[in-house]
Motif scaffolding. Structure first.
Motif, PDB file in Angstrom:
ATOM      1  N   ALA A  71       0.841  -1.204   0.000  1.00 52.61           N
ATOM      2  CA  ALA A  71       0.000   0.000   0.000  1.00 52.61           C
ATOM      3  C   ALA A  71       0.875   1.252   0.000  1.00 52.61           C
ATOM      4  O   ALA A  71       0.576   2.229  -0.708  1.00 52.61           O
ATOM      5  CB  ALA A  71      -0.933  -0.011   1.202  1.00 52.61           C
ATOM      6  N   LEU A  83      -0.466  -1.531  -6.600  1.00 49.39           N
ATOM      7  CA  LEU A  83      -1.896  -1.562  -6.272  1.00 49.39           C
ATOM      8  C   LEU A  83      -2.465  -2.961  -6.495  1.00 49.39           C
ATOM      9  O   LEU A  83      -3.239  -3.467  -5.671  1.00 49.39           O
ATOM     10  CB  LEU A  83      -2.644  -0.537  -7.119  1.00 49.39           C
ATOM     11  N   TRP A  84      -2.056  -3.609  -7.578  1.00 49.30           N
ATOM     12  CA  TRP A  84      -2.490  -4.987  -7.828  1.00 49.30           C
ATOM     13  C   TRP A  84      -1.919  -5.940  -6.786  1.00 49.30           C
ATOM     14  O   TRP A  84      -2.610  -6.845  -6.312  1.00 49.30           O
ATOM     15  CB  TRP A  84      -2.067  -5.422  -9.234  1.00 49.30           C
ATOM     16  N   ALA A  87      -3.837  -5.494  -3.639  1.00 47.01           N
ATOM     17  CA  ALA A  87      -5.160  -6.120  -3.718  1.00 47.01           C
ATOM     18  C   ALA A  87      -5.059  -7.630  -3.486  1.00 47.01           C
ATOM     19  O   ALA A  87      -5.875  -8.208  -2.745  1.00 47.01           O
ATOM     20  CB  ALA A  87      -5.799  -5.837  -5.076  1.00 47.01           C
ATOM     21  N   CYS A  88      -4.078  -8.256  -4.084  1.00 51.62           N
ATOM     22  CA  CYS A  88      -3.887  -9.699  -3.862  1.00 51.62           C
ATOM     23  C   CYS A  88      -3.507  -9.978  -2.416  1.00 51.62           C
ATOM     24  O   CYS A  88      -3.988 -10.942  -1.806  1.00 51.62           O
ATOM     25  CB  CYS A  88      -2.817 -10.245  -4.805  1.00 51.62           C
ATOM     26  N   ALA A  90      -4.354  -8.172   0.120  1.00 52.22           N
ATOM     27  CA  ALA A  90      -5.553  -7.939   0.927  1.00 52.22           C
ATOM     28  C   ALA A  90      -6.427  -9.193   0.977  1.00 52.22           C
ATOM     29  O   ALA A  90      -7.062  -9.471   2.009  1.00 52.22           O
ATOM     30  CB  ALA A  90      -6.345  -6.756   0.378  1.00 52.22           C
TER      31      ALA A  90
END
Length: 142
Positions: A71, A83-84, A87-88, A90
């Motif tokens: 992040a 960002l990708w 997301a993974c 997360a």
């Protein structure tokens, strides 16, 4: 951990992507790959496979730390791959939260989400490294 051919192939893919990031990437790619390797090794050392339905506080802490790193990279670097990766990551942290809230997914579901999200992070790092490398080549810096 390395008792099956699949785990050895996964470790080899991890090693190749991280080596690519360290050789051809810039600072954000190196930080992301280094953090991934740190968490990979730390998770091997602290995981408790005896009862996957109990919260694994150590793994949750390291995975949350990796989410914070990605992040931060997404916020500061101006690139899209962190960002990708965040997301993974997360998704991985949310599987820990599901176990923590006693909404226990099956052990297989837990490991499938964790492994696939890990491969998603590796793909994001590899693509980000490739783009950074190509941008440097197009600018004539390499």
């Amino acid at each position: 951990m390395f008792d099956t051919a699949y785990s050895m192939i996964g470790a080899a893919v991890t090693l190749l992507v991280v080596a690519f990031a360290f050789i051809k990437g810039e600072e954000p790619e190196r930080i992301g790959a280094g953090a991934f390797v740190f968490v990979f090794i730390a998770s091997l050392l602290i995981q408790d496979e005896s009862n996957p339905s109990n919260p694994q506080w150590g793994l949750m802490a390291v995975d949350t730390l990796l989410l914070v790193v990605y992040a931060g990279l997404a916020w500061k670097s101006g690139r899209s791959w962190p960002l990708w990766a965040a997301a993974c990551q997360a998704l991985i942290v949310m599987t820990h939260v599901l176990v923590l809230l006693d909404l226990s997914p099956t052990a297989i579901a837990f490991y499938v989400v964790t492994n696939l999200a890990g491969y998603g992070i590796l793909v994001a790092i590899a693509i980000g490294t490739f783009w950074a490398w190509q941008d440097r080549r197009a600018a004539g810096l390499e």
